[in-house]
Design a protein around this motif. Structure first.
Motif, PDB file in Angstrom:
ATOM      1  N   PRO A 114     -28.173 148.283   9.559  1.00 24.57           N
ATOM      2  CA  PRO A 114     -27.147 147.485   8.879  1.00 24.57           C
ATOM      3  C   PRO A 114     -26.818 147.947   7.453  1.00 24.57           C
ATOM      4  N   LEU A 115     -27.559 148.884   6.938  1.00 19.44           N
ATOM      5  CA  LEU A 115     -27.297 149.361   5.576  1.00 19.44           C
ATOM      6  C   LEU A 115     -25.943 150.059   5.459  1.00 19.44           C
ATOM      7  N   THR A 116     -25.471 150.644   6.522  1.00 22.35           N
ATOM      8  CA  THR A 116     -24.229 151.419   6.449  1.00 22.35           C
ATOM      9  C   THR A 116     -23.022 150.569   6.070  1.00 22.35           C
ATOM     10  N   GLN A 117     -23.053 149.287   6.379  1.00 28.00           N
ATOM     11  CA  GLN A 117     -21.915 148.435   6.020  1.00 28.00           C
ATOM     12  C   GLN A 117     -21.752 148.345   4.503  1.00 28.00           C
ATOM     13  N   THR A 118     -22.832 148.440   3.760  1.00 25.77           N
ATOM     14  CA  THR A 118     -22.724 148.476   2.302  1.00 25.77           C
ATOM     15  C   THR A 118     -22.000 149.741   1.862  1.00 25.77           C
ATOM     16  N   ILE A 119     -22.292 150.841   2.516  1.00 24.96           N
ATOM     17  CA  ILE A 119     -21.607 152.104   2.195  1.00 24.96           C
ATOM     18  C   ILE A 119     -20.119 151.977   2.504  1.00 24.96           C
ATOM     19  N   TYR A 120     -19.783 151.392   3.638  1.00 22.06           N
ATOM     20  CA  TYR A 120     -18.371 151.211   3.987  1.00 22.06           C
ATOM     21  C   TYR A 120     -17.673 150.318   2.966  1.00 22.06           C
ATOM     22  N   GLY A 121     -18.362 149.269   2.529  1.00 25.72           N
ATOM     23  CA  GLY A 121     -17.809 148.388   1.501  1.00 25.72           C
ATOM     24  C   GLY A 121     -17.556 149.140   0.203  1.00 25.72           C
ATOM     25  N   PHE A 122     -18.476 150.012  -0.174  1.00 24.94           N
ATOM     26  CA  PHE A 122     -18.304 150.811  -1.388  1.00 24.94           C
ATOM     27  C   PHE A 122     -17.108 151.750  -1.263  1.00 24.94           C
ATOM     28  N   LEU A 123     -17.003 152.425  -0.116  1.00 27.23           N
ATOM     29  CA  LEU A 123     -15.880 153.349   0.087  1.00 27.23           C
ATOM     30  C   LEU A 123     -14.542 152.621   0.023  1.00 27.23           C
TER      31      LEU A 123
END
Length: 141
Positions: free
Chosen positions: A54-63
């Motif tokens: 689930p950590l990847t959603q934070t990356i998507y939010g940042f992008l």
């Protein structure tokens, strides 16, 4: 400033979802490892994949936040960016929470049986797809 608030919301809301999802999947991974240790079975390190997914959603939010800031600097509508940030962040958060729940079930099943990783990770990947769609479609707006 409303548009910048929306840009902050997309990252913040997505990160909240990631934290909840990681918490759920992580607790299940720890429980599965405990059962393995109690039964003198090897504890599968691969369970960290479920816990961290689930950590990847934070990356998507940042992008998406970065993209929104660029659009705001180029004169994008503030209200539209606020709505985009809130609703895209919510979509990513729900994806992360669902992914954490699926990862928790996968950790439990894999820890118990030692089998089925490919099937379990496919379900986790389906949850990931929602966040990817939210990010990409939001880029297009």
């Amino acid at each position: 400033m409303l548009g910048y608030f929306g840009a902050a919301c997309v990252l913040g809301i997505a990160a909240i979802g990631s934290a909840i999802g990681i918490g759920a999947a992580g607790q299940a991974a720890i429980g599965a490892w405990k059962r393995c240790y109690m039964n003198n079975k090897p504890a599968p390190f691969i369970l960290t994949v479920f816990a961290g997914a689930p950590l990847t959603q934070t990356i998507y939010g940042f992008l998406l936040m970065q993209q929104m800031i660029t659009k705001l600097e180029n004169g994008a509508n503030e209200g539209a960016m606020l709505a985009l940030g809130i609703f895209s962040g919510l979509a990513m958060a729900m994806s992360a929470i669902s992914q954490g729940k699926a990862g928790a079930a996968g950790s439990d099943a894999l820890g118990e049986t030692g089998k089925g990783f490919a099937q379990y990770i496919m379900v986790v990947g389906l949850c990931e797809t929602v966040a990817l769609f939210a990010m990409v479609f939001s880029f297009l707006i």
